[in-house]
Write an enzyme that holds these catalytic residues in place. Structure first.
Site, PDB file in Angstrom:
ATOM      1  N   LYS A  32       3.178 -18.737  49.068  1.00  0.00           N
ATOM      2  CA  LYS A  32       2.484 -18.958  47.796  1.00  0.00           C
ATOM      3  C   LYS A  32       1.038 -19.337  48.059  1.00  0.00           C
ATOM      4  CE  LYS A  32       2.640 -22.688  44.884  1.00  0.00           C
ATOM      5  NZ  LYS A  32       1.390 -22.931  44.170  1.00  0.00           N
ATOM      6  N   ARG A  38       4.291 -29.553  50.797  1.00  0.00           N
ATOM      7  CA  ARG A  38       4.103 -30.645  51.763  1.00  0.00           C
ATOM      8  C   ARG A  38       5.312 -31.008  52.615  1.00  0.00           C
ATOM      9  NH1 ARG A  38       1.346 -34.160  47.244  1.00  0.00           N
ATOM     10  NH2 ARG A  38       2.854 -32.875  46.144  1.00  0.00           N
ATOM     11  N   THR A  44       2.354 -30.085  34.861  1.00  0.00           N
ATOM     12  CA  THR A  44       3.022 -31.382  35.021  1.00  0.00           C
ATOM     13  C   THR A  44       2.014 -32.523  35.102  1.00  0.00           C
ATOM     14  OG1 THR A  44       3.164 -30.937  37.382  1.00  0.00           O
ATOM     15  CG2 THR A  44       5.140 -30.529  36.089  1.00  0.00           C
TER      16      THR A  44
HETATM   17  O1  C5P Z   1       4.759 -31.041  46.264  1.00  0.00           O
HETATM   18  P1  C5P Z   1       4.619 -29.783  47.084  1.00  0.00           P
HETATM   19  O2  C5P Z   1       3.559 -29.874  48.142  1.00  0.00           O
HETATM   20  O3  C5P Z   1       5.926 -29.261  47.618  1.00  0.00           O
HETATM   21  O4  C5P Z   1       4.103 -28.700  46.025  1.00  0.00           O
HETATM   22  C1  C5P Z   1       4.157 -27.354  46.307  1.00  0.00           C
HETATM   23  C2  C5P Z   1       3.380 -26.551  45.294  1.00  0.00           C
HETATM   24  O5  C5P Z   1       3.944 -26.687  44.001  1.00  0.00           O
HETATM   25  C3  C5P Z   1       1.926 -26.913  45.196  1.00  0.00           C
HETATM   26  O6  C5P Z   1       1.199 -25.692  45.261  1.00  0.00           O
HETATM   27  C4  C5P Z   1       1.778 -27.561  43.845  1.00  0.00           C
HETATM   28  O7  C5P Z   1       0.582 -27.201  43.225  1.00  0.00           O
HETATM   29  C5  C5P Z   1       2.960 -27.038  43.075  1.00  0.00           C
HETATM   30  N1  C5P Z   1       3.554 -28.038  42.206  1.00  0.00           N
HETATM   31  C6  C5P Z   1       3.593 -27.822  40.842  1.00  0.00           C
HETATM   32  N2  C5P Z   1       4.176 -28.722  40.010  1.00  0.00           N
HETATM   33  C7  C5P Z   1       4.742 -29.836  40.490  1.00  0.00           C
HETATM   34  C8  C5P Z   1       4.719 -30.077  41.861  1.00  0.00           C
HETATM   35  C9  C5P Z   1       4.118 -29.156  42.684  1.00  0.00           C
HETATM   36  O8  C5P Z   1       3.099 -26.782  40.385  1.00  0.00           O
HETATM   37  N3  C5P Z   1       5.320 -30.690  39.670  1.00  0.00           N
END
Ligand code: C5P
Length: 224
Positions: A32, A205, A115
């Site tokens: 992504k 992450r 979100t």
């Molecule tokens: O939290 P993490 O690093 O796994 O997030 C992965 C992707 O998902 C990021 O690109 C982030 O912008 C997106 N994301 C989102 N909505 C959330 C959490 C993460 O769109 N609530």
């Protein structure tokens, strides 16, 4: 069934993004790339990562008048993305034109409500009622516009899936119990999201910031 995990490459450096993707190749199903990456590296960056041989999800969250969004979709056609995002709040005509301009192999999915927004933010934009109702309303609009699906959280996936049986659902914000909750209050695991109807599991992450990204990708894969 194709591998549902897409690795969010939210890294500003092209070389670092490529190295990470190479490292976990075979243990995630796709990559992504967000707006930040696309603004910094454009088509060249996407071509570079496509060479790794995994499907590409362009998370561009397009939102403009229908003609402009259709033009943007045509401009990225050559990149053959597997998934592209648009904002459902751009309206039905914008989503219809986005879908019509996309390649036949590209899933066009709508972001319902960011979100980062809560109900008081929503109220300030003139939308009364709950965030939940707004998400369900926009999901219905995306389906009526002929989109493939929506992006939603692990909390919403069950209900959205019930309402839209054959939709394509992208779920971010996933954690394994050992990742800790950090700032998140309600954690959903990749497996739970999958069981509740998610088509694509976006993980960033927990893999990209892990000491050993390959081991982290394998650990998530083993739960599915
Ligand atoms: O939290 P993490 O690093 O796994 O997030 C992965 C992707 O998902 C990021 O690109 C982030 O912008 C997106 N994301 C989102 N909505 C959330 C959490 C993460 O769109 N609530």
């Amino acid at each position: 069934m194709s591998h549902p995990v897409y690795l969010a490459l939210d890294l500003p450096q092209l070389d670092a993004a490529k190295a990470l993707a190479e490292k976990v190749k075979g243990h995630v199903g796709g990559l992504k790339l967000g707006l930040e990456f696309f603004c910094a590296h454009g088509h060249h960056g996407v071509h570079e990562l496509a060479q790794i041989g995994m499907p590409i999800f362009l998370d561009l969250k397009l939102h403009d008048i229908p003609n402009t969004v259709a033009g943007a979709m045509q401009a990225i056609h050559v990149l053959e993305p597997a998934i592209v995002t648009v904002h459902a709040s751009g309206g039905r005509a914008m989503m219809e034109d986005a879908k019509a301009a996309a390649g036949s192999e590209t899933k066009v999915v709508a972001v319902t409500m960011l979100t980062s927004l809560d109900e008081s933010d929503l109220k300030r934009t003139g939308v009364d009622g709950s965030a939940h109702d707004q998400v369900m309303r926009l999901a219905e609009l995306a389906e009526a516009a002929g989109l493939d699906g929506i992006v939603c959280s692990g909390q919403e996936i069950r209900e959205v899936h019930r309402q839209w049986k054959h939709g394509f659902f992208v779920v971010p914000g996933l954690r394994l119990p050992e990742h800790g909750k950090s700032d998140q209050k309600r954690v959903v695991t990749p497996r739970q999201a999958r069981d509740h109807g998610a088509s694509v599991l976006v993980v960033g992450r927990p893999i990209s910031r892990a000491e050993d990204p390959l081991a982290a990708a394998r650990a998530i894969e083993a739960t599915l």
